[in-house]
Write a protein that holds these residues in place. Structure first.
Motif: not given
Length: 403
Positions: A5-9, A35-37, A119-127, A162-167
């Protein structure tokens, strides 16, 4: 699948030039097989067209419901995500932009300060499985009725972890406009140095007590998930600061050396309140209940037999004074105070730290109005006018600067 996960301010995506530097970091990581979010904040700060504060300034907050205000505020991150996605696509990479809701973030209905329920990460995982770079609008989600909510100031940090945890990501990289977490604010202490590794509890105290490095909620989530977080600078190639559990990195605790303090931060705009009991504890208890009902947060609380001492944020002073005056209770207040926080995970069980702080400040003529401590932090209440001097004195006293 190795997920990062990369977060940019906001400052990282505020200009075309900065966004190009962001894209370089994204592509560098992607080209290494990750794989990048990518989570983004709204572009820029107040005055910039699409910054959160700029959007809020378009309306009269008294006339707009909290629900509608959240809808408005969420637009900044969506715009930012689409603009950054366009930069990435120009380089020939496939992306998909998702709002917080589309990314599967479900919150409660506390508009403006929503808490993430699931968090339901299913859609992110599909992409991700389709080799797309997923760009997510930070700071937002939706409640169980599908209403858009925002996560409070610093909410994009929360989105990232939170996405880092879910993924189950390998790491969360928080990119900002500083090199990482410093031993003190370098604008106050020019010789402040970068902290290479720091534990969750220390960062939480830094974030909670004035340092704007990462949101406290994000630290809590990262700790419960045992998630590695790195704070880096968008504009250079510095290694940054790794946030993790202390047992995962090696340091030797030499209790004869001044290496027990990690960092110093401060929070201004504090007011010390002294309430005199005068033998009427029932009256005092009613007063404290009334303060709680009015959502006035108390800090540095000392409960003594003849008086109760605590601090509040200056913004609550008018409300508190009205309550105190109605209660006909004798009180005193000291305005323009600063809460100084001296933080170090290694200070627990080490004698003499408080004495060293008191002596160092006293030698410089700095009065301490109140103190408190925990296993990792010592707090001193001083006058705002002494804040910068006190930070410099203690930074030098504990040898925190560059040699």
């Amino acid at each position: 699948m190795k997920i990062v996960i990369q977060k940019f301010g906001g400052t990282s995506v505020s200009t075309f030039e900065n966004r190009e530097k962001v894209v370089k970091k994204i592509i560098d990581k992607f080209s290494k097989g990750y794989s990048l979010v990518v989570v983004v904040s709204a572009m820029g700060r107040k005055g910039d067209p699409y910054a959160t504060d700029s959007l809020i300034s378009l309306v009269n907050k008294q006339n707009v419901s909290k629900r509608d205000l959240d809808l408005l505020m969420s637009c900044g991150e969506v715009i930012s995500a689409i603009v950054l996605s366009d930069h990435i696509k120009r380089r020939g990479y496939e992306t998909i932009v998702l709002t917080g809701q589309q990314a599967g973030i479900v919150t409660d209905s506390n508009y403006g300060e929503a808490n993430v329920i699931s968090v339901n990460p299913e859609r992110i995982m599909r992409h991700l499985s389709q080799n797309k770079i997923v760009v997510v609008a930070g700071f937002q989600g939706a409640d169980e009725n599908g209403e858009v909510t925002t996560l409070g100031r610093g909410g994009s940090d929360t989105t990232a972890v939170i996405l880092g945890e879910a993924l189950k990501s390998e790491v969360v990289e928080i990119y900002t406009d500083v090199d990482g977490i410093m031993t003190a604010d370098p604008r106050i202490v020019p010789e402040a140095k970068l902290i290479e590794k720091i534990c969750y509890s220390e960062v939480y105290q830094l974030a909670e007590n004035g340092a704007k490095v990462i949101h406290p909620k994000a630290v809590e989530i990262a700790e419960r998930a045992n998630l590695k977080v790195v704070v880096k600078n968008t504009l250079n190639e510095c290694t940054g600061t790794l946030i993790t559990y202390p047992e995962t990195y090696n340091y030797s605790i030499d209790k004869n050396k001044d290496n027990i303090i990690t960092a110093i931060t401060h929070k201004v705009g504090r007011v010390q309140i002294i309430i005199y009991s005068d033998g009427n504890e029932e009256k005092i208890q009613k007063l404290m209940n009334e303060i709680a009902k009015n959502n006035i947060s108390l800090d540095l609380i000392n409960l003594l037999l003849d008086r109760k001492i605590f601090t509040i944020d200056k913004k609550d002073l008018g409300k508190l004074k009205r309550i105190l005056d109605r209660s006909n209770i004798r009180y005193n207040l000291i305005d323009n105070c600063c809460k100084l926080s001296i933080i170090g995970n290694k200070m627990s069980g080490v004698p003499g730290v408080m004495a060293k702080i008191v002596n160092a400040l006293s030698n410089e003529g700095i009065s301490i109005l109140q103190t408190s401590d925990s296993h990792t932090t010592i707090w001193c209440l001083i006058k705002e006018r002494d804040a910068h001097k006190a930070i410099k004195v203690l930074h030098k006293e504990f040898n925190l600067g560059e040699e």
